[in-house]
Design an enzyme around this catalytic site. Structure first.
Site, PDB file in Angstrom:
ATOM      1  N   TYR A 163       0.836  -1.202   0.000  1.00 44.71           N
ATOM      2  CA  TYR A 163       0.000   0.000   0.000  1.00 44.71           C
ATOM      3  C   TYR A 163       0.871   1.252   0.000  1.00 44.71           C
ATOM      4  O   TYR A 163       0.658   2.175  -0.791  1.00 44.71           O
ATOM      5  CB  TYR A 163      -0.911  -0.008   1.233  1.00 44.71           C
ATOM      6  CG  TYR A 163      -1.884   1.147   1.286  1.00 44.71           C
ATOM      7  CD1 TYR A 163      -3.068   1.096   0.562  1.00 44.71           C
ATOM      8  CD2 TYR A 163      -1.635   2.275   2.063  1.00 44.71           C
ATOM      9  CE1 TYR A 163      -3.974   2.150   0.598  1.00 44.71           C
ATOM     10  CE2 TYR A 163      -2.526   3.320   2.113  1.00 44.71           C
ATOM     11  CZ  TYR A 163      -3.697   3.258   1.383  1.00 44.71           C
ATOM     12  OH  TYR A 163      -4.585   4.306   1.425  1.00 44.71           O
ATOM     13  N   SER A 166       2.522   1.654  -3.357  1.00 44.35           N
ATOM     14  CA  SER A 166       1.572   2.024  -4.409  1.00 44.35           C
ATOM     15  C   SER A 166       1.194   3.497  -4.320  1.00 44.35           C
ATOM     16  O   SER A 166       1.065   4.179  -5.343  1.00 44.35           O
ATOM     17  CB  SER A 166       0.317   1.145  -4.341  1.00 44.35           C
ATOM     18  OG  SER A 166      -0.460   1.419  -3.185  1.00 44.35           O
TER      19      SER A 166
END
Length: 275
Positions: A163, A166
C-alpha cells in the site's frame, strides 16, 4: 443558479462506497454528469440509485481498473454518452496489511495493480480525450486519491508495504503527468487522506468515527481525530471545479494535522509556552 460543476463530465472509480460515493453525491449536487465505476457493481447500483432518484445524472458501470480493456470500455461509453471527459478521479484502491517479509508476490501484484497500475491506465485512457477539449487547446482535471502513507512512514500505512509503495507511485505519477501535460491545460493533483471513517474501516471492526478517533488520538491534531467521507468528497468537488484552475502537481493533504504533528501532548502545551 448553476452548480460549481454544471455540465462537467466526470469519471470516478471506486464509487460504490466511502470517499468515492461521497464524491458522486456532492458532485451530482453541483451539476456534474457522472460515470461512476466500481468492481462491486451491485453495491454501486444500489448506493447511487437514491442519488439518481433525487435528480443526479449518474451512470453506474462495472470496472476492474487494473485492466486496460475495462478503461477503454468506460471511456468509450462516456464519450458516446457525453462527447468528452472533463474530470477523472482515480479513487479505486485496495489494501493488504502485510509488511516486507510477509507480503507474497500475489499480494504485491494485487495492490499495485489496483492502486498504481489502475491510476496509470486511467490517465493513459483519459488524457488523449482531454487534449481535444477546448477546441483542441486541451483542458481537464485529473484527481488521484493517494494517502498520507505516501508522505509518512510507520503507522500511516497500517503495516502494508504494498500500500505504501503504491501510494508513493501515485504521488510520483501525479507530478510526472502534471509537468508533461500542463501545456494542454490538464491539471493533475493528489488528495492525500489521513484516517477517514468509511464502510471499509467499519468492516475491519471499527464501529464508528468516534472509535476510530480514539485509535488516532495523540497522533491527529483536530478532534474528533478521524475524518469522514465528505471531507474528501468536498476536495473532489474543489479540484474538479475551475476554482482550482491554477493548481497542479500538488498534494492536498486532508489528515487533521497528522503529517505535521510533533507529538507534543496537548495537555502540556500551555506549560511549554510559559517556559
Amino acid at each position: 443558479m448553476s452548480g460549481r460543476l454544471e455540465n462537467k463530465v466526470v469519471i470516478i472509480t471506486g464509487a460504490a462506497h466511502g470517499m468515492g460515493l461521497s464524491g458522486v453525491k456532492l458532485m451530482a449536487k453541483e451539476g456534474a454528469k457522472i460515470v461512476a465505476t466500481d468492481y462491486k457493481i451491485d453495491d454501486l447500483k444500489k448506493n447511487v440509485q437514491p442519488l439518481i432518484d433525487n435528480g443526479g445524472e449518474i451512470t453506474p458501470v462495472q470496472q476492474n481498473v487494473s485492466k486496460a480493456a475495462d478503461w477503454k470500455k468506460v471511456v468509450d461509453l462516456t464519450q458516446q454518452k457525453y462527447g468528452t471527459v472533463d474530470v477523472l478521479i482515480n479513487n479505486a484502491g485496495t489494501h493488504i496489511t502485510k509488511g516486507i517479509l510477509e507480503t507474497t508476490e500475489e499480494d504485491w501484484d494485487q495492490v499495485m495493480g489496483v492502486n498504481a497500475k489502475g491510476v496509470w491506465l486511467g490517465m493513459k485512457a483519459v488524457i488523449p480525450v482531454m487534449m481535444k477539449n477546448n477546441d483542441g487547446h486541451g483542458k481537464g482535471s485529473i484527481i488521484n486519491t493517494s494517502s498520507v502513507a505516501a508522505l509518512m512512514g510507520g503507522y500511516s500505512d497500517a503495516g502494508s508495504v504494498s500500500y505504501s509503495a503504491s501510494k508513493g507511485a501515485v504521488d510520483a505519477m501525479t507530478r510526472h503527468a502534471a509537468q508533461w501535460f500542463a501545456q494542454y491545460n490538464i491539471r493533475v493533483n493528489n488528495i492525500n487522506p489521513g484516517p477517514i471513517f468509511t464502510g471499509m474501516v467499519k468492516e475491519s471492526g471499527v464501529e464508528s468515527q468516534t472509535a476510530m478517533g480514539e485509535i488516532h488520538k495523540g497522533k491527529i491534531n483536530l478532534p474528533p481525530y478521524a475524518g469522514e467521507a465528505d471531507d474528501i468528497g468536498y476536495a473532489f468537488v474543489y479540484l474538479a471545479s475551475d476554482e482550482s484552475k491554477f493548481m497542479t502537481g500538488a498534494d492536498l493533504v486532508i489528515d487533521g494535522g497528522w503529517s505535521t504533528n510533533s507529538f507534543i501532548p496537548q495537555k502540556n502545551i500551555h506549560d511549554i509556552l510559559k517556559k
